[in-house]
Design a protein around this motif. Structure first.
Motif, PDB file in Angstrom:
ATOM      1  N   LEU A 135     -11.107  -3.044   5.084  1.00  0.00           N
ATOM      2  CA  LEU A 135      -9.893  -3.623   4.495  1.00  0.00           C
ATOM      3  C   LEU A 135      -8.612  -3.138   5.182  1.00  0.00           C
ATOM      4  CD1 LEU A 135     -11.228  -2.795   1.033  1.00  0.00           C
ATOM      5  CD2 LEU A 135     -10.236  -5.045   1.401  1.00  0.00           C
ATOM      6  N   GLY A 175      -7.842  -6.307  -3.010  1.00  0.00           N
ATOM      7  CA  GLY A 175      -8.587  -7.291  -2.214  1.00  0.00           C
ATOM      8  C   GLY A 175      -7.692  -8.181  -1.361  1.00  0.00           C
ATOM      9  N   SER A 176      -6.390  -8.023  -1.484  1.00  0.00           N
ATOM     10  CA  SER A 176      -5.489  -8.861  -0.693  1.00  0.00           C
ATOM     11  C   SER A 176      -5.536  -8.429   0.777  1.00  0.00           C
ATOM     12  CB  SER A 176      -4.071  -8.762  -1.249  1.00  0.00           C
ATOM     13  OG  SER A 176      -3.181  -9.282  -0.320  1.00  0.00           O
ATOM     14  N   TYR A 198      -7.198 -10.439   4.412  1.00  0.00           N
ATOM     15  CA  TYR A 198      -8.598 -10.128   4.090  1.00  0.00           C
ATOM     16  C   TYR A 198      -9.170 -11.128   3.089  1.00  0.00           C
ATOM     17  CZ  TYR A 198     -12.625  -7.016   3.263  1.00  0.00           C
ATOM     18  OH  TYR A 198     -13.882  -6.472   3.167  1.00  0.00           O
ATOM     19  N   ASN A 199      -8.342 -11.507   2.096  1.00  0.00           N
ATOM     20  CA  ASN A 199      -8.859 -12.443   1.082  1.00  0.00           C
ATOM     21  C   ASN A 199      -9.160 -13.826   1.671  1.00  0.00           C
ATOM     22  OD1 ASN A 199      -6.189 -12.979   1.428  1.00  0.00           O
ATOM     23  ND2 ASN A 199      -5.611 -12.845  -0.725  1.00  0.00           N
ATOM     24  N   ALA A 228     -13.240  -9.661  -1.362  1.00  0.00           N
ATOM     25  CA  ALA A 228     -11.886  -9.713  -1.938  1.00  0.00           C
ATOM     26  C   ALA A 228     -11.940 -10.152  -3.400  1.00  0.00           C
ATOM     27  CB  ALA A 228     -11.017 -10.676  -1.129  1.00  0.00           C
ATOM     28  N   GLN A 232      -2.252 -12.062  -4.818  1.00  0.00           N
ATOM     29  CA  GLN A 232      -3.647 -11.833  -5.187  1.00  0.00           C
ATOM     30  C   GLN A 232      -3.769 -11.633  -6.705  1.00  0.00           C
ATOM     31  OE1 GLN A 232      -6.358 -12.071  -3.505  1.00  0.00           O
ATOM     32  NE2 GLN A 232      -7.809 -10.413  -3.906  1.00  0.00           N
TER      33      GLN A 232
END
Ligand code: SF4
Ligand code: SF4
Length: 435
Positions: free
Chosen positions: A71, A363-364, A368-369, A376, A405
């Motif tokens: 991440l 998870g943003s 990455y999301n 994510a 997110q």
């Protein structure tokens, strides 16, 4: 034609040697937590990087995939007793992956050429795209498509992307903020404000709020109409040379010699902006100025606490229960945890309730999301569960990616929670005071 030297081989070898394999970072790593596999841990990734630097391993697709499964949240850096500079390793490793070409495909190259190498190299292009998106949203086309059921016929991934598509603000920062905003009362400082790229399109109101808060705290604020991307997106996605180009443009535009501070309200940008000296190390023209630049870059919370917040006062402040999600690149990347809580603590009638795992990634993580949706989404669900448990009315955070997110997450769960930048809450308190 001679190929460029390997990123990992040419970097300072002492950084690659810092890891003593103790494993203390493992429980803090979200990807290791999810899979329990050594290769998905910071220690495993650093071993792979070192093997490449030592010439024991060639950069393979498996290596590149691993670097993009990370991440870049930097939780491992906070946990590490040996002071491993994972941020630097991570950027070189992704640059190595890109340089090797092992991930190349016509589709991927097209997307990267369009976004990183064209769109984000000149923010006028990004704004044109933003205005087109705004038109699509404001003319009701988006609503019509959503209601018509067409969306249900799309593949799940496309539906998810459409759901996450942010609303573009009707007015961007240049429409909301004057190039020079005078201090309210006595001028204590002269600062510049970075309006960002995604931040400007989706959260120009937060930029306006930040400038207002600065003015209330005795700062004259310089906000150039035409600004550049800070290059964090490029550095985190293996485009080292473009990140260097953008860093030079920033330094030229803002002349750090003439300012007390250069302010950012986006954690991901701030974390990158404070490391131009490493990025431009050895540059005969910019290396020295980059060091001065790094010393002048301040996250808005950090700056307010440093200069002493002038607290808003007012008898009619509504009571609100707020919880705070710590953006990775603020708490891990910049070690700023205390100051946002102090800023929130300055707001009358605001009760802060702590969020469990407040420093765990939502998870943003940049894009990455978009590229690792499964992981994510798991992280987002975990974050929303914790938010629900606080019973707070408001979630405050300080990064556009985290805002988007978490907004997506609370919408999915129909959670009646307002998601907002912490500085907006402070700006609202000053406005109530003035009314
Ligand atoms: S940056 Fe985050 S995901 Fe990557 S190794 Fe460190 S803790 Fe794990
Ligand atoms: S905590 Fe630091 S030294 Fe220990 S394994 Fe992780 S990165 Fe290496």
């Amino acid at each position: 034609m001679q190929s460029a030297p390997s990123h990992l081989k040419k970097m300072d070898y002492s950084v690659l040697q810092q890891c003593m394999h103790c494993g203390l970072c493992l429980p803090t790593c979200p990807t290791y937590d999810a899979t329990q596999l050594e290769r998905n841990s910071p220690r495993g990734r650093i071993s792979l990087m070192r093997a490449i630097a030592d010439g024991r391993l060639e950069p393979t697709k498996a290596f590149a995939d691993e670097m993009y499964f990370c991440l870049g949240c930097l939780a491992c850096m906070t946990a590490c007793p040996a002071g491993v500079n994972y941020a630097e390793l991570f950027e070189h490793a992704r640059a190595e992956a890109e340089q090797s070409g092992v991930l190349d495909s016509p589709k991927r190259n097209l997307i990267r050429n369009f976004t990183l190498r064209w769109l984000f190299m000149d923010l006028r292009r990004l704004r044109v795209m933003g205005r087109l998106l705004r038109l699509y949203q404001s003319l009701g086309l988006q609503t019509v498509l959503r209601r018509s059921g067409v969306m249900r016929m799309l593949p799940k991934r496309l539906r998810e992307l459409e759901e996450m598509m942010p609303r573009v603000q009707p007015r961007l920062s240049a429409d909301l903020i004057d190039p020079v905003t005078p201090a309210i009362g006595t001028r204590r400082y002269r600062v510049a404000m970075l309006t960002g790229c995604a931040q400007d399109l989706m959260f120009s109101d937060v930029n306006r709020d930040t400038v207002e808060v600065l003015a209330h705290n005795g700062c004259e604020v310089i906000t150039p109409i035409r600004q550049f991307c800070c290059g964090s997106l490029h550095a985190h996605n293996g485009e080292w040379n473009l990140a260097q180009q953008l860093a030079r443009r920033q330094i030229d535009q803002f002349a750090p010699e003439e300012l007390d501070a250069i302010i950012t309200n986006a954690a991901g940008c701030g974390s990158h902006l404070k490391h131009y000296a490493t990025l431009l190390e050895g540059d005969p023209i910019y290396a020295e100025r980059a060091q001065l630049w790094d010393s002048k870059i301040k996250d808005i919370h950090e700056w307010l606490v440093q200069i002493g917040i002038i607290p808003p006062v007012g008898p009619d402040a509504p009571s609100q229960t707020v919880t705070y999600h710590e953006a990775c690149h603020l708490c891990h990347g910049q070690k700023i945890s205390r100051q946002p809580r102090q800023v929130l603590g300055a707001i009358p009638n605001l009760k802060l309730v702590e969020l469990a795992e407040s420093t765990w990634c939502c998870g943003s993580a940049g894009i990455y999301n978009l590229i690792q949706p499964e992981m994510a989404n798991d992280l987002l669900a975990r974050k929303v569960d914790h938010i629900r448990n606080t019973k707070a009315d408001v979630v405050a955070t300080a990064n556009p990616g985290c805002l988007l997110q978490i907004i997506t997450g609370v919408k999915r769960e129909n959670l009646p929670v307002r998601v907002v930048h912490s500085i907006t809450l402070l700006a609202e308190a000053y406005r109530r005071m003035a009314s």
